[in-house]
Every structure is written in structure tokens, then in C-alpha cells.
Scaffold this motif. Structure first.
Motif, PDB file in Angstrom:
ATOM      1  N   UNK A   1      56.175  -5.386  25.323  1.00 32.73           N
ATOM      2  CA  UNK A   1      55.948  -4.255  24.420  1.00 32.73           C
ATOM      3  C   UNK A   1      54.460  -3.941  24.385  1.00 32.73           C
ATOM      4  N   UNK A   2      54.135  -2.655  24.337  1.00 29.81           N
ATOM      5  CA  UNK A   2      52.749  -2.240  24.155  1.00 29.81           C
ATOM      6  C   UNK A   2      52.633  -1.646  22.753  1.00 29.81           C
ATOM      7  N   UNK A   3      51.744  -2.217  21.961  1.00 27.20           N
ATOM      8  CA  UNK A   3      51.652  -1.852  20.550  1.00 27.20           C
ATOM      9  C   UNK A   3      50.412  -1.017  20.271  1.00 27.20           C
ATOM     10  N   UNK A   4      50.580   0.162  19.698  1.00 28.14           N
ATOM     11  CA  UNK A   4      49.423   0.935  19.228  1.00 28.14           C
ATOM     12  C   UNK A   4      49.018   0.441  17.847  1.00 28.14           C
ATOM     13  N   UNK A   5      47.937   0.975  17.320  1.00 26.55           N
ATOM     14  CA  UNK A   5      47.476   0.586  15.981  1.00 26.55           C
ATOM     15  C   UNK A   5      48.564   0.839  14.947  1.00 26.55           C
ATOM     16  N   UNK A   6      48.787  -0.147  14.078  1.00 28.11           N
ATOM     17  CA  UNK A   6      49.792  -0.031  13.036  1.00 28.11           C
ATOM     18  C   UNK A   6      51.150  -0.589  13.419  1.00 28.11           C
ATOM     19  N   UNK A   7      51.384  -0.857  14.697  1.00 32.29           N
ATOM     20  CA  UNK A   7      52.672  -1.371  15.151  1.00 32.29           C
ATOM     21  C   UNK A   7      52.652  -2.894  15.227  1.00 32.29           C
ATOM     22  N   UNK A   8      53.862  -3.477  15.293  1.00 29.21           N
ATOM     23  CA  UNK A   8      53.970  -4.934  15.340  1.00 29.21           C
ATOM     24  C   UNK A   8      55.148  -5.345  16.211  1.00 29.21           C
ATOM     25  N   UNK A   9      55.082  -6.581  16.672  1.00 28.82           N
ATOM     26  CA  UNK A   9      56.180  -7.202  17.420  1.00 28.82           C
ATOM     27  C   UNK A   9      56.591  -8.452  16.651  1.00 28.82           C
ATOM     28  N   UNK A  10      57.920  -8.621  16.454  1.00 27.88           N
ATOM     29  CA  UNK A  10      58.438  -9.774  15.708  1.00 27.88           C
ATOM     30  C   UNK A  10      59.540 -10.473  16.509  1.00 27.88           C
ATOM     31  N   UNK A  11      59.451 -11.787  16.556  1.00 24.82           N
ATOM     32  CA  UNK A  11      60.536 -12.570  17.130  1.00 24.82           C
ATOM     33  C   UNK A  11      60.728 -13.797  16.239  1.00 24.82           C
ATOM     34  N   UNK A  12      61.937 -13.942  15.699  1.00 20.55           N
ATOM     35  CA  UNK A  12      62.245 -15.049  14.797  1.00 20.55           C
ATOM     36  C   UNK A  12      63.449 -15.801  15.358  1.00 20.55           C
ATOM     37  N   UNK A  13      63.268 -17.104  15.591  1.00 20.98           N
ATOM     38  CA  UNK A  13      64.363 -17.891  16.153  1.00 20.98           C
ATOM     39  C   UNK A  13      64.786 -17.426  17.526  1.00 20.98           C
ATOM     40  N   UNK A  14      63.851 -16.886  18.304  1.00 18.51           N
ATOM     41  CA  UNK A  14      64.154 -16.423  19.650  1.00 18.51           C
ATOM     42  C   UNK A  14      64.778 -15.045  19.720  1.00 18.51           C
ATOM     43  N   UNK A  15      64.942 -14.365  18.579  1.00 19.70           N
ATOM     44  CA  UNK A  15      65.552 -13.026  18.540  1.00 19.70           C
ATOM     45  C   UNK A  15      64.505 -11.996  18.140  1.00 19.70           C
ATOM     46  N   UNK A  16      64.362 -10.935  18.940  1.00 24.28           N
ATOM     47  CA  UNK A  16      63.422  -9.859  18.620  1.00 24.28           C
ATOM     48  C   UNK A  16      63.994  -9.030  17.475  1.00 24.28           C
ATOM     49  N   UNK A  17      63.175  -8.812  16.433  1.00 29.91           N
ATOM     50  CA  UNK A  17      63.622  -8.090  15.244  1.00 29.91           C
ATOM     51  C   UNK A  17      62.757  -6.863  15.004  1.00 29.91           C
ATOM     52  N   UNK A  18      63.245  -5.997  14.141  1.00 26.28           N
ATOM     53  CA  UNK A  18      62.435  -4.844  13.722  1.00 26.28           C
ATOM     54  C   UNK A  18      61.182  -5.347  13.034  1.00 26.28           C
TER      55      UNK A  18
END
Length: 265
Positions: free
Chosen positions: A159-176
């Protein structure tokens, strides 16, 4: 013939005397020079190996419980480490291997025009000139970009994240990732721990990390999600911020903290 034998015996005695040192005389033994050269070579190799080890050893920074630390990279980029975190990089080989290894959480302020990769157990973050936060602990991997852009790679996901964006992965699962908070730096840099839909176990681990206490629970589902925040400077207030919305009872005894489910009236 007797005279001849006597002369031979006398000559032999003189030879023996010449080969035997006089009483109190000093005997000098000559050692081969090659032996000393071997010792010198071994010493040179030892010092060379020691120098190579020291010069190639990575620069390492570690924060303890309830501690934050500032780190400046060779390219003048600045890093703030949160409590209980470990960061390392090759200082000598920085120009050829621009790579930072992280365990825990850190906020990066990258010098203009510079780039490097932040490597974690859960994935890599490639810097494209920016400010961003990386959290990687116990099955949680969250990257939030505050300025510029970052590229996050975790397994086959990029994923390429611009300012204000985020990447989340909890327990190996990508989440919103959740909504942007509009701030310019993570809450923990202002002595506040903030959570958006994270397992209660992760919240309590951070509480323990910030206040140097041991937390135990009774009758609580640690997988339930928690959204909220707590102060990193006031333990009593922080404990209330966790227990009140979840209707938990607490007991504090020195550095031991117990949380348990309240009895239903």
C-alpha cells in the motif's frame, strides 16, 4: 703405540673441555626469527578482527519501560522511540544499506530528499520523504503517514499511503485504518496512548509498558476491542480511562494491578 694412544686421548679431552661451558658461564640459545614473526602476525590478525567487529557492529538504541528516546540518523532524519522499543541500523554502511530495523513503536521525521526502509517483523515501510509512525508489537502492525508518502509492504500486500492515511494489520488480517485524526504527530509523543479498535490485551500491555507495572486480569475477555486513550503521566487516571468504559473493577498493590469484571447488581 702407547704414546700415540695417549696423544689421541689428550686431544679428545681438549675438545670436550672446549665444548663444555665453564662454571658460572652463560649459555645463549638462539630462537628462530620465524617464531616471533608468527606471534606478530597472530597479534595483527587479532586486532584486525576486533576492529572489523567494532566497525561493522550496528548502532543500536533501546528504550526501557516508561521511557522515550530521540535518535538522529546519519542523513539527519530524526526518530522518537516509544517505551519498550528497539531500533538499529548500520552506521558504517548507511550509504549502501539505508535500512532501519525496528521492534516496538517509533515516529519518524525524515530529512527532506532522503529515503530509507524501516524493517519490522510484520513488514517493511519505504520512506518517500515524510513524517510517519510505525507500531509493530504482538501481532499488531500499524503505519500512519502524517506528511508526504510512505509505501508499506507486508507479505504480498503493498500500500502507498498519502498524508492522513494509515495501514492496519491485526492478527495477520488487514483491517480498515479508521479515520484520520488531523494531528501532525502520534498521541504518544504528547504523553498519551491512543487506541482505535484494538484488542484489550494490547491496551493493557501498553499500560504496563508506560507505568512499569504488572497487570493481571480475572474473568475478562482480552480479545474484545477497545477504542479510547489514557494519560502516560497519571496512572490512576489512566486506569480509570480503561476500566470505566468497560465496567471493570480494579485493585492496585504496589506495582501489581488487578482488573476484574464487576458483579452485575
Amino acid at each position: 703405540w702407547d704414546r700415540h694412544a695417549l696423544r689421541q686421548a689428550g686431544a679428545l679431552d681438549r675438545v670436550r673441555q672446549a665444548r663444555t661451558p665453564a662454571a658460572g658461564g652463560k649459555v645463549v640459545r638462539m630462537r628462530p626469527i620465524s617464531r616471533w614473526m608468527g606471534v606478530a602476525a597472530a597479534v595483527v590478525l587479532l586486532f584486525g578482527a576486533a576492529y572489523f567487529y567494532i566497525s561493522t557492529r550496528p548502532a543500536t538504541f533501546r528504550t526501557g519501560i516508561a521511557q522515550q528516546s530521540e535518535v538522529v540518523l546519519p542523513d539527519a532524519s530524526e526518530i522518537t522511540l516509544n517505551a519498550g522499543s528497539l531500533l538499529s541500523y548500520s552506521e558504517k554502511g548507511w550509504e549502501t544499506e539505508r535500512r532501519v530495523n525496528l521492534e516496538g513503536e517509533a515516529f519518524f521525521r525524515v530529512a527532506k530528499g532522503k529515503t530509507f526502509t524501516v524493517a519490522t517483523e510484520a513488514g517493511d515501510v519505504t520512506v518517500l520523504g515524510t513524517q510517519f509512525n510505525v507500531l509493530q508489537r504482538e501481532g499488531i502492525f500499524i503505519v500512519r503517514c502524517y506528511e508526504g508518502r510512505v509505501r508499506v509492504t507486508s507479505g504480498s500486500h503493498t500500500s502507498e499511503l498519502p498524508a492522513g492515511a494509515a495501514f492496519r494489520m491485526v492478527g495477520g488480517i488487514v483491517e480498515a485504518a479508521g479515520p484520520a485524526d488531523g494531528t501532525t504527530a502520534p498521541a504518544w509523543t504528547r504523553n498519551e496512548s491512543e487506541f482505535h479498535s484494538l484488542p484489550l490485551s494490547a491496551v493493557l500491555e501498553e499500560f504496563s509498558r508506560q507505568f512499569d507495572v504488572q497487570v493481571t486480569t480475572q474473568g475478562i475477555d482480552l480479545t474484545q476491542r477497545f477504542t479510547g486513550s489514557f494519560s502516560n503521566t497519571n496512572m490512576k487516571l489512566a486506569l480509570e480511562s480503561i476500566s470505566t468504559p468497560l465496567q471493570l473493577a480494579t485493585e492496585v498493590n504496589g506495582n501489581q494491578v488487578l482488573l476484574y469484571a464487576r458483579e452485575t447488581p
